[in-house]
Design a protein around this motif. Structure first.
Motif, mmCIF file in Angstrom:
data_model
loop_
_atom_site.group_PDB
_atom_site.id
_atom_site.type_symbol
_atom_site.label_atom_id
_atom_site.label_comp_id
_atom_site.label_asym_id
_atom_site.label_seq_id
_atom_site.Cartn_x
_atom_site.Cartn_y
_atom_site.Cartn_z
ATOM 1 N N ILE A 117 62.371 -31.218 -11.163
ATOM 2 C CA ILE A 117 61.564 -32.023 -12.082
ATOM 3 C C ILE A 117 61.451 -33.412 -11.485
ATOM 4 C CG2 ILE A 117 61.418 -33.005 -14.391
ATOM 5 C CD1 ILE A 117 63.091 -30.647 -15.361
ATOM 6 N N PRO A 118 60.216 -33.900 -11.213
ATOM 7 C CA PRO A 118 60.104 -35.226 -10.626
ATOM 8 C C PRO A 118 60.604 -36.292 -11.578
ATOM 9 C CG PRO A 118 57.950 -34.399 -11.329
ATOM 10 C CD PRO A 118 58.904 -33.292 -11.495
ATOM 11 N N THR A 119 61.304 -37.246 -11.048
ATOM 12 C CA THR A 119 61.805 -38.368 -11.836
ATOM 13 C C THR A 119 60.887 -39.554 -11.660
ATOM 14 O OG1 THR A 119 63.126 -39.187 -10.008
ATOM 15 C CG2 THR A 119 64.144 -37.534 -11.426
ATOM 16 N N SER A 120 61.199 -40.553 -12.467
ATOM 17 C CA SER A 120 60.352 -41.753 -12.413
ATOM 18 C C SER A 120 60.466 -42.458 -11.080
ATOM 19 C CB SER A 120 60.725 -42.703 -13.558
ATOM 20 O OG SER A 120 62.096 -43.055 -13.451
ATOM 21 N N GLY A 121 61.569 -42.195 -10.346
ATOM 22 C CA GLY A 121 61.734 -42.865 -9.058
ATOM 23 C C GLY A 121 61.044 -42.163 -7.916
ATOM 24 N N THR A 122 60.525 -40.959 -8.163
ATOM 25 C CA THR A 122 59.848 -40.230 -7.087
ATOM 26 C C THR A 122 58.502 -40.881 -6.793
ATOM 27 O OG1 THR A 122 60.881 -38.200 -7.830
ATOM 28 C CG2 THR A 122 58.994 -37.988 -6.349
ATOM 29 N N PRO A 123 58.246 -41.252 -5.509
ATOM 30 C CA PRO A 123 56.956 -41.892 -5.196
ATOM 31 C C PRO A 123 55.806 -40.902 -5.370
ATOM 32 C CG PRO A 123 58.148 -41.376 -3.177
ATOM 33 C CD PRO A 123 59.091 -41.087 -4.300
ATOM 34 N N ARG A 124 54.697 -41.414 -5.883
ATOM 35 C CA ARG A 124 53.520 -40.573 -6.091
ATOM 36 C C ARG A 124 52.805 -40.386 -4.766
ATOM 37 N NH1 ARG A 124 50.025 -42.436 -11.105
ATOM 38 N NH2 ARG A 124 49.101 -40.391 -10.603
ATOM 39 N N GLN A 125 52.344 -39.162 -4.553
ATOM 40 C CA GLN A 125 51.610 -38.866 -3.325
ATOM 41 C C GLN A 125 50.209 -39.477 -3.428
ATOM 42 O OE1 GLN A 125 52.772 -37.308 -0.613
ATOM 43 N NE2 GLN A 125 54.786 -37.176 -1.581
ATOM 44 N N PRO A 126 49.738 -40.073 -2.335
ATOM 45 C CA PRO A 126 48.377 -40.629 -2.365
ATOM 46 C C PRO A 126 47.348 -39.515 -2.539
ATOM 47 C CG PRO A 126 49.236 -40.601 -0.124
ATOM 48 C CD PRO A 126 50.372 -40.246 -1.009
ATOM 49 N N ARG A 127 46.303 -39.835 -3.269
ATOM 50 C CA ARG A 127 45.263 -38.837 -3.500
ATOM 51 C C ARG A 127 44.523 -38.595 -2.199
ATOM 52 N NH1 ARG A 127 41.946 -39.828 -8.908
ATOM 53 N NH2 ARG A 127 42.300 -37.627 -9.283
ATOM 54 N N ARG A 128 44.394 -37.346 -1.829
ATOM 55 C CA ARG A 128 43.735 -36.995 -0.589
ATOM 56 C C ARG A 128 42.234 -36.825 -0.835
ATOM 57 N NH1 ARG A 128 46.900 -35.445 3.504
ATOM 58 N NH2 ARG A 128 45.249 -34.165 4.415
ATOM 59 N N VAL A 129 41.482 -37.262 0.163
ATOM 60 C CA VAL A 129 40.039 -37.072 0.092
ATOM 61 C C VAL A 129 39.758 -35.578 0.182
ATOM 62 C CG1 VAL A 129 37.831 -37.589 1.213
ATOM 63 C CG2 VAL A 129 39.660 -39.313 1.171
ATOM 64 N N PRO A 130 38.855 -35.049 -0.641
ATOM 65 C CA PRO A 130 38.547 -33.616 -0.576
ATOM 66 C C PRO A 130 38.186 -33.198 0.846
ATOM 67 C CG PRO A 130 37.505 -34.608 -2.485
ATOM 68 C CD PRO A 130 38.095 -35.732 -1.707
ATOM 69 N N LEU A 131 38.592 -31.964 1.185
ATOM 70 C CA LEU A 131 38.389 -31.466 2.546
ATOM 71 C C LEU A 131 36.918 -31.515 2.955
ATOM 72 C CD1 LEU A 131 39.425 -30.021 5.100
ATOM 73 C CD2 LEU A 131 39.118 -27.842 3.882
ATOM 74 N N VAL A 132 36.042 -31.076 2.060
ATOM 75 C CA VAL A 132 34.610 -31.049 2.396
ATOM 76 C C VAL A 132 34.117 -32.444 2.741
ATOM 77 C CG1 VAL A 132 32.309 -30.668 1.430
ATOM 78 C CG2 VAL A 132 34.101 -28.970 1.080
ATOM 79 N N LEU A 133 34.520 -33.449 1.950
ATOM 80 C CA LEU A 133 34.073 -34.817 2.206
ATOM 81 C C LEU A 133 34.655 -35.347 3.508
ATOM 82 C CD1 LEU A 133 32.521 -37.287 1.313
ATOM 83 C CD2 LEU A 133 34.480 -37.973 -0.091
ATOM 84 N N ARG A 134 35.960 -35.012 3.774
ATOM 85 C CA ARG A 134 36.572 -35.472 5.028
ATOM 86 C C ARG A 134 35.853 -34.885 6.229
ATOM 87 N NH1 ARG A 134 41.687 -33.629 5.751
ATOM 88 N NH2 ARG A 134 41.839 -32.496 3.785
ATOM 89 N N LEU A 135 35.548 -33.603 6.187
ATOM 90 C CA LEU A 135 34.846 -32.964 7.301
ATOM 91 C C LEU A 135 33.432 -33.532 7.463
ATOM 92 C CD1 LEU A 135 35.904 -29.226 6.841
ATOM 93 C CD2 LEU A 135 36.690 -30.827 8.596
ATOM 94 N N ALA A 136 32.769 -33.793 6.324
ATOM 95 C CA ALA A 136 31.418 -34.346 6.393
ATOM 96 C C ALA A 136 31.425 -35.729 7.029
ATOM 97 C CB ALA A 136 30.807 -34.409 4.989
ATOM 98 N N LEU A 137 32.380 -36.573 6.617
ATOM 99 C CA LEU A 137 32.469 -37.916 7.195
ATOM 100 C C LEU A 137 32.835 -37.861 8.665
ATOM 101 C CD1 LEU A 137 34.285 -39.738 4.253
ATOM 102 C CD2 LEU A 137 31.909 -40.026 4.950
ATOM 103 N N ARG A 138 33.686 -36.904 9.028
ATOM 104 C CA ARG A 138 34.085 -36.787 10.429
ATOM 105 C C ARG A 138 32.892 -36.398 11.295
ATOM 106 N NH1 ARG A 138 39.280 -33.308 11.119
ATOM 107 N NH2 ARG A 138 40.037 -35.108 9.943
ATOM 108 N N GLU A 139 32.064 -35.468 10.801
ATOM 109 C CA GLU A 139 30.908 -35.059 11.589
ATOM 110 C C GLU A 139 29.873 -36.172 11.689
ATOM 111 O OE1 GLU A 139 29.051 -31.505 11.801
ATOM 112 O OE2 GLU A 139 30.709 -30.215 11.206
ATOM 113 N N LEU A 140 29.819 -37.020 10.670
ATOM 114 C CA LEU A 140 28.842 -38.104 10.705
ATOM 115 C C LEU A 140 29.225 -39.214 11.675
ATOM 116 C CD1 LEU A 140 27.833 -38.475 6.949
ATOM 117 C CD2 LEU A 140 26.441 -37.612 8.828
#
Length: 857
Positions: free
Chosen positions: A5-28
């Motif tokens: 069970i995560p506690t209040s001291g557990t750092p929150r993971q950064p929100r990842r950019v959706p895969l489709v958007l990451r691939l689209a930006l990479r190709e651009l």
């Protein structure tokens, strides 16, 4: 319990950019190669729509901001053919500072005898202008410029009057037989817009000078405007209510600074809608370029698509990836278009603020810009989803061997539904935001029909090319094959070039017919001169004068008054919401007359004309088409306000009027008993045999100015020139906006040729290896492009002629003549351009060495 069970001291993971958007930006990151036409088409259409909307909003804001200056006060109370009574003036004066302005037409005569119609404006120099600034040359106080000197009052003139009469500042001119001296010229008139379109130059005099001329008399056509400047913080609505209560029978036409010129504001909205639809046409035409660019993009990305699918990427994710790329690029094109469109009002204000006849308040219009962005993004999505959707179900093997064995796959139902949804949203936006929804629906239907017909033409041409016998000579044989082979450019070129030619032909025919109607057709059958404000006591003498001056001329003469419709079938006019085409009848005053017999140029459609006995009652004959739009029929009651009195008459018949011959006719013709004993003036026309005769017209004008100084004469040619100048400006604006659509067509054409680059390169390499020369290949491509150009030019001529016939005949109500001189030139230019652009696009391909490309195929 398993897990943590995560506690209040557990750092929150950064929100990842959706895969489709990451691939689209990479190709651009590799740049926007191949998307130049895509960006240009989207940016051009969005710039046109946002620019028109931004300028319209700036004009509307300018009218609102400058409402007091345009109106001449906070409130304006207008009367026709009579001045306000002392009680009515007292009711106005109680509310604030009052400024009185009289407007009428009169004849000004130069010392040499030349005469010209002027728009006469009489003011109180001590109070005018109540709002805004009158700029004169020389810049002296108005009271000094208009005051009498050596017994001669002063006047200020539009510079055009000096040119027309060949006089200069300091000269005397006669106004109704009374001399005034030109003390200067008018450079800026603050309330000019509220005066409407004039048929003569402005002449400004004092109210005392006007009264001395004797031009104001019972029955003469004049307009009195009483402008009020309210105290600071005064309530407009409350002031209006008190004045209305104090003067219930005055018959005022009331305007407030918040709506200084509603007719002009409506005109801006109508013209804005038209130009917006033209911009939307450019965007839709550009959508074809979007589809071509996306198709070429998918062609280039086939190896990447094959790789993704071979490692397990589902088809929907592949489509989402490349759709994201396309929409990101569309967003960039939309942003460019919005930046250009939003800046247009500021550029116009910076460069032409001193020359603009209208108040412009440059401003950013978030709502209008958001609408233009919606148009751009929806168009990009609608035209991109189908080419992208075809990649969903193509097997990997098919993708890899597509060069030699193209896969023919239709997009899934979901993609077709998305297309329908996008098109439905485009239609909804066009209709919901339109000033006239009927016009918007007609435009949408016409656009759909044009696309369907052009698609049918392309398919028909391809089918015909398949069935024609193969020529023996290589160049025509190859050209014929190119018209129907897989991946042929036929659909894209026919669609883009066909829309451009159709638009050019339509505009050419509209322009030619409007100008012919104004400059040729009307003057040939219209009266040469109109005479206004003929005192009824001098009507017989004036008729005798015309009979002597033009013994072979045709003279028509009728009594004329001005009246305003106050109610229809007992319903006050202010509460009636008529159709747009009929709103002008209830807006302001109308010319009215009475007659014993049916006027020339009229045909009864319902009922009969009254006899002498029936004519003693208050009866009225109403124009049939306007009656239909207003829901009127024989037997209904109409109340008009004439000379401050409300009078109710019964519709006795309906009649169709031929307005285009410019003869004397009216929306309402009353029975003689309706206005028995009412003061009025007469209106007359003179038609000379043989059409326009400038020498005879000038001789008659000089005679009228000398012997009948109170009579105003209007030369039909001058009136038509004024209308023609206005139409010319509108046509110029239409041409400018339409040029955007034509330019989009050219972009699409270039993009279509670029989209076929890969297939043409493959053909050229193979044929060159087999021994084909560059000249032979160029000849084949020239024949192909010429055939496409000729077919689309023929379609454009037919479709453009039909569109021009509908617009000129049904919308503009003018006689249509098929004048193809300009249209043929436009079609020929389109064919030539298609050939040259096509050859230019293939020239670089034909110069490539075969070896490097053979290793790729």
């Amino acid at each position: 319990m398993h897990g943590t069970i995560p506690t209040s001291g557990t750092p929150r993971q950064p929100r990842r950019v959706p895969l489709v958007l990451r691939l689209a930006l990479r190709e651009l990151r590799g740049g926007l190669s191949g998307f130049a036409v895509f960006l240009a088409c989207i940016a051009l259409g969005v710039a046109a729509i946002s620019g028109v909307a931004s300028i319209s909003r700036s004009l509307s804001d300018g009218l609102g901001r400058e409402g007091q200056r345009i109106l001449g006060g906070d409130l304006a109370y207008n009367l026709i053919n009579r001045e306000a009574t002392e009680a009515e003036r007292a009711a106005l004066t109680r509310e604030g500072r009052l400024d009185t302005v009289a407007l009428l037409r009169a004849m000004a005569t130069a010392p040499g005898g030349d005469a010209a119609l002027v728009e006469l404006k009489a003011v109180d120099p001590a109070t005018y202008p109540a709002a805004g600034d009158l700029v004169t040359d020389p810049a002296e106080p108005l009271a000094n410029l208009l005051a009498p000197r050596d017994g001669v009052p002063g006047a200020l003139a539009d510079p055009a009057l000096l040119t027309r009469l060949d006089v200069k500042v300091g000269d005397r001119i006669a106004l109704a037989g009374h001399d005034v001296r030109l003390r200067g010229t008018i450079r800026t008139e603050p309330d000019k817009i509220a005066g409407g379109i004039g048929f003569g130059p402005r002449l400004l005099v004092s109210d005392a000078t006007l009264r001395a001329t004797g031009l104001v008399q019972p029955g003469s056509l004049n307009r009195w405007s009483y402008r009020l400047i309210l105290p600071a913080g005064a309530d407009l609505d409350a002031a209006q209510a008190r004045i209305k209560a104090a003067t219930p029978e005055a018959g005022w036409e009331v305007r407030a600074r918040t709506n200084a010129d509603p007719r002009f504001a409506k005109s801006i909205e109508r013209f804005t809608q038209f130009l917006t639809l033209v911009g939307l046409t450019a965007l839709i035409v550009g959508g074809v370029g979007v589809a071509n660019a996306v198709h070429a993009f998918v062609e280039r990305k086939r190896p990447s698509i094959a790789t993704l699918k071979s490692v397990g990427a589902p088809g929907s994710q592949v489509v989402a990836l490349y759709l994201t790329q396309v929409m990101l690029i569309a967003a960039l094109g939309t942003a460019i278009g919005l930046a250009v469109g939003a800046s247009l009002p500021f550029v116009l204000d910076a460069l032409f603020s001193a020359d603009l006849p209208l108040p412009l308040n440059p401003t950013l219009a978030p709502g209008e810009l958001a609408l233009a962005a919606g148009y751009g993004l929806l168009t990009a999505f609608a035209f991109a989803i189908t080419p992208l959707g075809r990649a969903h179900d193509v097997p990997v093997s098919g993708l890899f061997r597509d060069t030699v064995d193209p896969a023919r796959v239709s997009p899934r139902l979901r993609y077709r539904l998305w297309l329908v949804a996008a098109l439905a949203l485009l239609v909804a936006l066009s209709v919901v935001t339109a000033f006239d929804r009927r016009v918007a629906l007609i435009f949408i239907a016409a656009a759909g029909i044009a696309f369907g017909l052009l698609h049918g033409v392309a398919l028909g041409l391809m089918a015909l090319a398949r069935r024609l016998p193969h020529p023996r000579r290589p160049a025509p044989r190859m050209a014929l094959a190119n018209l129907h082979r897989p991946g042929a450019l036929t659909p894209a070129i026919v669609l883009s070039l066909g829309l451009g030619v159709t638009l050019l032909v339509t505009l050419s025919l509209i322009d030619a017919n409007v100008r012919r109607t104004i400059s040729a057709s009307l003057p040939a059958r219209a009266p040469n001169l109109f005479f206004l404000d003929i005192p009824s006591r001098e009507a017989a003498r004036f008729r005798a004068f015309l009979g002597e001056a033009a013994p072979t001329g045709k003279i028509e003469e009728v009594p004329m008054m001005r009246g305003r419709i106050a109610a229809l079938k007992g319903v006050p006019a202010a509460r009636i919401r008529p159709p747009e085409d009929a709103a002008w009848v209830l807006d302001g005053d109308r010319g009215i007359t009475y007659a014993d017999a049916l006027p020339e140029g009229s045909t009864l459609t319902d009922g009969r004309w009254w006899n002498a006995e029936e004519g003693r009652e208050p009866l009225v004959s109403f124009e049939a088409e306007l009656a239909r739009q207003l829901g009127l029929k024989v037997g209904d009651a109409i109340t008009v306000n004439v000379l401050g009195r409300d009078l109710t008459a019964r519709i006795f018949n309906l009649r169709r009027v031929e307005w285009r011959n410019l003869g004397i006719n009216f929306v309402m013709v009353f029975s003689p008993g309706t206005f028995r004993g009412a003061p009025h003036s007469d209106l007359a026309t003179l038609t000379l045999p043989g059409g326009t005769d400038a020498a005879a017209e000038n001789r008659i004008l000089r005679g009228v100015a000398k012997d009948f100084p109170a009579v105003s004469a209007v030369r039909v040619k001058d009136a038509l020139d004024a209308v023609g100048d206005l139409v010319g400006r509108l046509v110029l604006a239409i041409r400018g906006a339409s040029a955007v659509a034509v330019l989009a067509s050219l972009f699409v054409l270039a993009g279509a040729i670029a989209a076929g680059h890969r297939a043409r390169l493959y053909d050229a390499v193979v044929l060159k290896v087999l021994g084909a020369s560059r000249a032979r290949l160029l000849a084949a491509y020239a024949v192909e492009y010429a055939a496409l150009g000729l077919v689309t030019a023929l379609f454009g001529l037919i479709a453009g002629s039909l569109a021009g016939w509908v617009i000129v005949g049904s919308v503009m109500k003018l006689d249509f003549r098929l004048d193809l001189s300009g249209a043929l030139a436009a079609a020929a230019a389109a064919v030539l351009f298609a050939v040259l652009l096509g050859l230019a696009g293939t020239w670089r391909i034909l110069g490539q060495k075969p070896a490097p490309y053979l290793r790729q195929f």
